[in-house]
Design an enzyme around this catalytic site. Structure first.
Site, mmCIF file in Angstrom:
data_model
loop_
_atom_site.group_PDB
_atom_site.id
_atom_site.type_symbol
_atom_site.label_atom_id
_atom_site.label_comp_id
_atom_site.label_asym_id
_atom_site.label_seq_id
_atom_site.Cartn_x
_atom_site.Cartn_y
_atom_site.Cartn_z
ATOM 1 N N ASN A 133 -5.911 5.913 10.856
ATOM 2 C CA ASN A 133 -7.201 6.246 11.462
ATOM 3 C C ASN A 133 -7.782 5.060 12.233
ATOM 4 O OD1 ASN A 133 -10.020 7.634 11.540
ATOM 5 N ND2 ASN A 133 -10.396 5.750 10.404
ATOM 6 N N LEU A 134 -7.722 3.880 11.639
ATOM 7 C CA LEU A 134 -8.261 2.684 12.281
ATOM 8 C C LEU A 134 -7.462 2.329 13.533
ATOM 9 C CD1 LEU A 134 -10.293 0.336 12.170
ATOM 10 C CD2 LEU A 134 -8.667 -0.883 10.704
ATOM 11 N N SER A 135 -6.134 2.443 13.444
ATOM 12 C CA SER A 135 -5.284 2.145 14.599
ATOM 13 C C SER A 135 -5.552 3.087 15.766
ATOM 14 C CB SER A 135 -3.805 2.250 14.201
ATOM 15 O OG SER A 135 -3.479 1.342 13.179
ATOM 16 N N THR A 138 -8.849 2.802 6.834
ATOM 17 C CA THR A 138 -8.344 1.531 7.337
ATOM 18 C C THR A 138 -6.849 1.591 7.651
ATOM 19 O OG1 THR A 138 -8.134 0.823 5.030
ATOM 20 C CG2 THR A 138 -10.073 0.067 6.238
ATOM 21 N N ALA A 139 -6.264 2.792 7.610
ATOM 22 C CA ALA A 139 -4.838 2.949 7.902
ATOM 23 C C ALA A 139 -4.658 3.468 9.341
ATOM 24 C CB ALA A 139 -4.204 3.871 6.869
ATOM 25 N N ASP A 181 0.822 -1.216 0.000
ATOM 26 C CA ASP A 181 0.000 0.000 0.000
ATOM 27 C C ASP A 181 0.853 1.263 0.000
ATOM 28 O OD1 ASP A 181 -2.260 -1.521 -0.058
ATOM 29 O OD2 ASP A 181 -2.916 -1.068 1.982
#
Length: 290
Positions: free
Chosen positions: A191-193, A188-189, A78
C-alpha cells in the site's frame, strides 16, 4: 497510548513454539541460540516440523505445535511472520516476531534484544495487542489476510477493470493495473509503495489503493472496517487475487471478491516499549538530513 488495546497477560509461560524462515538452513545457529536463551529460563522450546527438517532437528506438526505451546515465535522477517500469523489465527495464539530481515515493520525484536525481552516476559513486562484481520471469499472459497488483498491484472497487455460496492451500494469503478485492499497493519507494505496512506496499526479500517490507475482522479481512500466490500470483474476481464503476497486465487470474468473484517483479531506479542511512531521514524528515516 491512544488506540492501544492490550490483551490480558499470558496465563503461563512454560512452552514456546518456533517457526523459522523457510529455505534458510543457515538459521540453525540462530535457532540454537534462541533455544538456549529460553531453556536457561526453564521455558521449553518446540520446533515446527518443516523448520526442524530444514536444520536437522526434531519437530512436530504445526497444528500439534499450536495445541501444545503458550505462544509462537517467528524467526525471519515480516514475510515469515505473516505466514505464521495466518496459520496460527484459528488457535488464538500470540505471535512474537524476531527480525532477521532488513525492514521489519512487524517483526520489531532483534536477536540482541531477546535476552532482555525474556527477562521482561517473566515479570509480565510486555504487551499483547490486537490486529485487524480481513476475511475474504471468492465463490464460497474463504481466506484470511493480515496485511493486504491485491487484485492484479492477469494479462499484462491489458488494463484491469474492477467495479466496487460498499454494503451492496455501487461505489466506484477502477481501471488500471490493479487494486490493493489493506489493513492498517499492512499500510506500510505494498500500500505504501503504491502511494497509499500510513494508518496506525491498531485502527480498524480498510485502505483501498489503486495501482497505477488510468485516471488521476482515482485516489486512495480509507473506510471504516464495519463495511462489507465487494469487487466485481466484468466481461472479458480476469484478475489474480494475491493474499499477503503468499496465496494466489483466480478471479474469472463476472466473478466477485467479498471482503469484511473478521470478528476475531490476531494477537501480536511485543516488548512493552514498542512505539509505532518510533518504528516509522527509524525505518523511513524521518527527520534525517540529506
Amino acid at each position: 497510548m491512544r488506540l492501544e488495546k492490550n490483551y490480558k497477560k499470558l496465563e503461563k509461560i512454560e512452552k514456546i513454539g518456533i517457526v523459522l524462515r523457510p529455505e534458510s538452513p543457515e538459521l540453525k545457529d540462530v535457532y540454537e541460540k534462541i533455544e538456549a536463551l529460553f531453556l536457561q529460563k526453564n521455558i521449553a522450546v518446540i520446533l515446527e516440523d518443516s523448520s526442524a527438517l530444514m536444520i536437522g532437528k526434531q519437530g512436530i506438526s504445526f497444528d500439534s505445535l499450536c495445541n501444545s505451546v503458550d505462544f509462537l515465535v517467528s524467526v525471519g522477517g515480516d514475510g515469515t511472520l505473516l505466514g505464521v500469523v495466518r496459520r496460527a489465527f484459528k488457535y488464538d495464539l500470540p505471535v512474537l516476531g524476531i527480525n532477521l530481515g532488513t525492514l521489519g515493520f512487524l517483526t520489531d525484536l532483534s536477536m540482541e534484544e531477546l535476552p532482555k525481552f525474556i527477562d521482561d516476559l517473566l515479570v509480565n513486562d510486555y504487551k499483547i495487542n490486537s490486529r485487524m484481520i480481513i476475511e475474504g471469499s471468492i465463490k464460497g472459497k474463504k481466506f484470511i489476510s493480515f496485511n493486504d488483498v491485491v487484485l492484479s491484472r492477469k494479462d499484462l497487455s491489458t488494463m484491469l477493470k474492477v467495479r466496487a460496492k460498499i454494503d451492496n451500494n455501487e461505489f466506484n469503478t477502477y481501471f488500471g493495473d490493479g487494486l490493493i485492499v489493506s489493513t492498517p497493519s499492512g499500510s506500510t507494505a505494498y500500500n505504501l509503495s503504491a502511494g497509499g496512506p500510513i494508518v496506525y496499526p491498531l485502527t480498524e479500517a480498510f485502505i483501498i489503493t489503486p495501482i497505477a490507475p488510468h485516471s488521476l482522479t482515482q485516489r486512495p481512500i480509507v473506510v471504516p472496517a464495519d463495511f462489507e466490500i465487494e469487487f466485481n470483474v466484468p466481461n472479458n476481464s480476469e484478475a489474480v487475487i494475491i493474499v499477503d503476497g503468499q496465496e494466489f486465487y483466480d478471479l474469472k470474468e463476472n466473478g466477485s471478491l467479498k471482503i469484511k473484517i473478521s470478528t476475531k483479531k490476531a494477537k501480536m506479542l511485543h516488548k512493552s516499549s514498542r512505539d509505532f511512531f518510533k518504528v516509522l521514524s527509524e525505518k523511513l528515516r524521518w527527520g534525517e538530513l540529506s
